[in-house]
Motif scaffolding. Structure first.
Motif, mmCIF file in Angstrom:
data_model
loop_
_atom_site.group_PDB
_atom_site.id
_atom_site.type_symbol
_atom_site.label_atom_id
_atom_site.label_comp_id
_atom_site.label_asym_id
_atom_site.label_seq_id
_atom_site.Cartn_x
_atom_site.Cartn_y
_atom_site.Cartn_z
ATOM 1 N N ARG A 29 0.859 -1.182 0.000
ATOM 2 C CA ARG A 29 0.000 0.000 0.000
ATOM 3 C C ARG A 29 0.900 1.238 0.000
ATOM 4 N N GLY A 30 0.519 2.261 -0.770
ATOM 5 C CA GLY A 30 1.351 3.444 -0.932
ATOM 6 C C GLY A 30 1.580 4.243 0.334
ATOM 7 N N ASP A 31 0.572 4.432 1.148
ATOM 8 C CA ASP A 31 0.727 5.294 2.308
ATOM 9 C C ASP A 31 1.179 4.545 3.557
ATOM 10 N N GLN A 32 1.390 3.249 3.475
ATOM 11 C CA GLN A 32 1.742 2.467 4.658
ATOM 12 C C GLN A 32 3.238 2.258 4.835
ATOM 13 N N THR A 36 11.391 4.040 -0.184
ATOM 14 C CA THR A 36 12.393 3.019 -0.513
ATOM 15 C C THR A 36 11.895 1.626 -0.158
ATOM 16 N N GLU A 37 11.209 1.514 0.971
ATOM 17 C CA GLU A 37 10.651 0.218 1.349
ATOM 18 C C GLU A 37 9.606 -0.228 0.333
ATOM 19 N N ARG A 38 8.833 0.730 -0.162
ATOM 20 C CA ARG A 38 7.819 0.437 -1.164
ATOM 21 C C ARG A 38 8.461 -0.083 -2.443
ATOM 22 N N ARG A 42 7.960 -3.750 -3.912
ATOM 23 C CA ARG A 42 7.434 -3.895 -5.276
ATOM 24 C C ARG A 42 8.357 -4.760 -6.126
ATOM 25 N N GLU A 43 9.666 -4.557 -6.010
ATOM 26 C CA GLU A 43 10.623 -5.379 -6.753
ATOM 27 C C GLU A 43 10.512 -6.843 -6.337
ATOM 28 N N ARG A 44 10.369 -7.085 -5.033
ATOM 29 C CA ARG A 44 10.215 -8.457 -4.553
ATOM 30 C C ARG A 44 8.921 -9.076 -5.080
#
Length: 132
Positions: A29-32, A36-38, A42-44
């Motif tokens: 989720r974008g706001d959570q 960088t973690e996002r 996403r890559e994973r």
């Protein structure tokens, strides 16, 4: 040539088989989370989806020799059904013909033409023999 499946078809098939959605369960989720973690998440997610897609593609890939065997089995079954009545033989042969033609129509609708279209429809209609 390998049987090709689009990512959206893969996601729908995986959701149907597993009963869960890849997008809702694995996509962050974008706001959570932080930016960088996002990106890492996403890559994973994309990497895991590609691995799953590759495994599914490998499991449903068939070749022409399997399709030839499937056609041979269909002819034998049709001949054996014809021993009882000619209508039974025509019914079995017609069922396989309809399956092949339906696959050919789908391949044409996807924009594939020529011998490649015939090969793909043939492998779809008779390639089931690899699992015997």
């Amino acid at each position: 040539m390998d049987f090709e499946i689009r990512p959206d078809e893969f996601h729908a098939l995986l959701e149907e088989v597993t009963g869960r959605s890849l997008t809702s369960a694995a996509a962050p989720r974008g706001d959570q989370v932080e930016s960088t973690e996002r990106e890492v998440a996403r890559e994973r997610y994309v990497s895991d989806a590609q691995v799953s897609h590759g495994a599914l593609r490998e499991s449903v890939t068939t070749d022409l020799s399997s399709a030839h065997l499937g056609l041979g089995i269909a002819v034998v079954v049709s001949a054996l059904a014809g021993l009882s009545t000619p209508a039974a033989s025509a019914f079995v042969a017609g069922a396989f013909a309809v399956l092949f033609l339906a696959a050919l129509v789908v391949v044409f609708l996807r924009g594939i033409r020529g011998l490649d279209a015939g090969r793909r429809a043939y492998r779809f209609a008779f390639g089931w023999a690899q699992w015997l």
